[in-house]
Design an enzyme around this catalytic site. Structure first.
Site, PDB file in Angstrom:
ATOM      1  N   HIS A 118      -0.171   3.174 -14.992  1.00  0.00           N
ATOM      2  CA  HIS A 118      -1.147   2.773 -13.979  1.00  0.00           C
ATOM      3  C   HIS A 118      -2.476   2.385 -14.640  1.00  0.00           C
ATOM      4  O   HIS A 118      -3.117   1.415 -14.233  1.00  0.00           O
ATOM      5  CB  HIS A 118      -1.389   3.901 -12.975  1.00  0.00           C
ATOM      6  CG  HIS A 118      -0.214   4.173 -12.094  1.00  0.00           C
ATOM      7  ND1 HIS A 118       0.311   3.226 -11.244  1.00  0.00           N
ATOM      8  CD2 HIS A 118       0.543   5.280 -11.925  1.00  0.00           C
ATOM      9  CE1 HIS A 118       1.337   3.744 -10.592  1.00  0.00           C
ATOM     10  NE2 HIS A 118       1.505   4.981 -10.998  1.00  0.00           N
ATOM     11  N   HIS A 164       2.964   2.764  -4.005  1.00  0.00           N
ATOM     12  CA  HIS A 164       4.275   2.503  -3.405  1.00  0.00           C
ATOM     13  C   HIS A 164       4.139   1.763  -2.077  1.00  0.00           C
ATOM     14  O   HIS A 164       4.895   0.825  -1.796  1.00  0.00           O
ATOM     15  CB  HIS A 164       5.048   3.810  -3.193  1.00  0.00           C
ATOM     16  CG  HIS A 164       5.317   4.554  -4.459  1.00  0.00           C
ATOM     17  ND1 HIS A 164       5.822   5.843  -4.478  1.00  0.00           N
ATOM     18  CD2 HIS A 164       5.151   4.192  -5.767  1.00  0.00           C
ATOM     19  CE1 HIS A 164       5.949   6.236  -5.734  1.00  0.00           C
ATOM     20  NE2 HIS A 164       5.546   5.259  -6.527  1.00  0.00           N
ATOM     21  N   HIS A 177      11.492   1.259 -11.334  1.00  0.00           N
ATOM     22  CA  HIS A 177      10.343   1.861 -10.662  1.00  0.00           C
ATOM     23  C   HIS A 177       9.038   1.463 -11.357  1.00  0.00           C
ATOM     24  O   HIS A 177       8.008   1.310 -10.694  1.00  0.00           O
ATOM     25  CB  HIS A 177      10.458   3.386 -10.612  1.00  0.00           C
ATOM     26  CG  HIS A 177       9.382   4.005  -9.774  1.00  0.00           C
ATOM     27  ND1 HIS A 177       9.449   4.071  -8.400  1.00  0.00           N
ATOM     28  CD2 HIS A 177       8.175   4.521 -10.108  1.00  0.00           C
ATOM     29  CE1 HIS A 177       8.344   4.623  -7.933  1.00  0.00           C
ATOM     30  NE2 HIS A 177       7.555   4.901  -8.953  1.00  0.00           N
TER      31      HIS A 177
END
Length: 292
Positions: free
Chosen positions: A273, A92, A247
Site C-alpha cells: 500500500h 477493497h 489480491h
C-alpha cells in the site's frame, strides 16, 4: 495546452460517468478494528466522486477518496478530511467501485472501517450490481500518462508506463513454501475483474497474529475472511492457486483509484500500500502539471 487529460465531451470513445441506481446497505465487522459497522451506498450526482461520510460522528464532513487525503498506509490505506475524520482499509470497497467504473457514490459508514466481508472485493461488487448501475450525462476525464513514473524501495518497486488502456503486471515473492514467486498480468476490464480478481482474498500468516494484535490490527480477522498460512500449510481453502498475487492486484486497483481514471501499464514487484500510494501521488503531480 492540456496534454494528459481528455476533456472533449464530443469524443464518442469517452466513457460516460456512472453512479448506482438506488441505495443499498451491508453490515459486518472491520478487519483491523474488529468493530461492528454498517455501510450504505448511495447514488451521487455528476462529478461528485467517491466520498465517505462517518454517520457515527455528529455533523461529520465527507471524506473524498483522493490520494491527497491519504494519511496512512500501514497494512491498509487510510484517508481523512481536513479536520482529521478518517476511514481506513478503504481499498477493497474502492477496488469494487473502480472495477465497475462507478465514478460517483456516497458511502455512509457507521465506524472508522468498512466491513471486511469475506476479505475480497466480491461482496461489494455484488452489492453494487444489486443496486444497479446508471450512466450519467457527462464524460469521464481520463488521464493518459505522458511518461514513465516509478517508485523503488530496495528490492520492491512499482512503476507506471504510458499505455493505451489500463494493465497491471504484478510479481509477488514470498519465502513461504506454498507461495514462492507468483506472477499475474491483467488487462483491466469489468469482465476480467469480476471473475479473476474481485474474489481474491486478503492473505495472513499465523506468525504475524500476535504482533498485529499488539499493534491494534487484525482484530476482526478470521479463517472466514482471511486466507491464513501457518509455517507449512494453508488453513483456508483457496479460491485460486495464486490468490496472493491476485489480491495484490486488487489492492493496486483500489489504491490507484484514488488518483482517478488513468491510462497506464502498472508493473510491480513486491509492492505494498505504501508504494502504491507513493506512485499514485507521483501520477497526481504529473496530472496537475499536465492539467495547467
Amino acid at each position: 495546452m492540456k496534454v494528459g487529460i481528455r476533456l472533449n465531451k464530443e469524443d464518442k470513445s469517452l466513457r460516460q460517468q456512472r453512479t448506482i441506481s438506488k441505495a443499498i446497505a451491508y453490515a459486518g465487522i472491520g478487519l483491523h478494528s474488529g468493530k461492528a459497522v454498517e455501510i450504505r451506498l448511495l447514488p451521487a450526482a455528476i462529478d461528485y466522486g467517491i466520498k465517505f461520510l462517518r454517520t457515527d460522528i455528529a455533523q461529520a464532513q465527507p471524506i473524498s477518496a483522493k490520494v491527497t487525503n491519504v494519511t496512512d498506509t500501514l497494512r491498509a490505506t487510510t484517508i481523512a478530511n481536513a479536520v482529521g475524520t478518517h476511514v481506513f482499509t478503504v481499498e477493497h470497497l474502492l477496488a469494487a467501485l473502480a472495477m465497475l467504473n462507478i465514478d460517483n457514490c456516497l458511502v455512509e459508514i457507521s465506524s472508522p472501517e468498512p466491513p471486511v466481508a469475506d476479505g475480497s472485493a466480491k461482496v461489494f461488487l455484488d452489492l453494487l450490481e444489486q443496486a444497479g448501475i446508471e450512466e450519467q450525462v457527462a464524460s469521464v476525464q481520463e488521464f493518459c500518462l505522458p511518461e514513465v513514473v516509478a517508485v523503488y524501495d530496495a528490492d520492491k518497486y512499482i512503476c507506471a508506463l504510458p499505455y493505451d488502456g489500463f494493465r497491471i503486471s504484478f510479481t509477488s515473492i514470498n519465502n513461504h513454501p506454498l507461495l514462492g514467486t507468483q506472477h499475474y498480468d491483467l488487462v483491466v476490464s469489468e469482465a476480467a475483474c469480476k471473475t479473476e480478481i474481485a474474489p481474491a482474498r486478503t492473505i495472513g500468516f499465523m506468525h504475524e497474529v500476535e504482533m498485529l494484535k499488539k499493534m491494534g490490527l487484525g482484530l476482526g480477522g478470521s479463517l472466514e475472511n482471511v486466507v491464513v498460512y501457518d509455517e507449512k500449510s494453508v488453513l483456508t481453502p483457496l479460491r485460486f492457486e495464486d490468490e496472493l498475487v491476485r489480491h495484490k492486484i486488487l489492492d493496486v486497483i483500489g489504491d490507484l483509484s484514488l488518483v482517478g481514471k488513468i491510462k497506464a501499464h502498472i508493473i510491480a514487484v513486491k509492492s505494498s500500500h505504501a508504494l502504491n500510494i507513493q506512485l499514485a501521488k507521483k501520477i497526481n503531480e504529473l496530472k496537475n502539471l499536465e492539467g495547467k
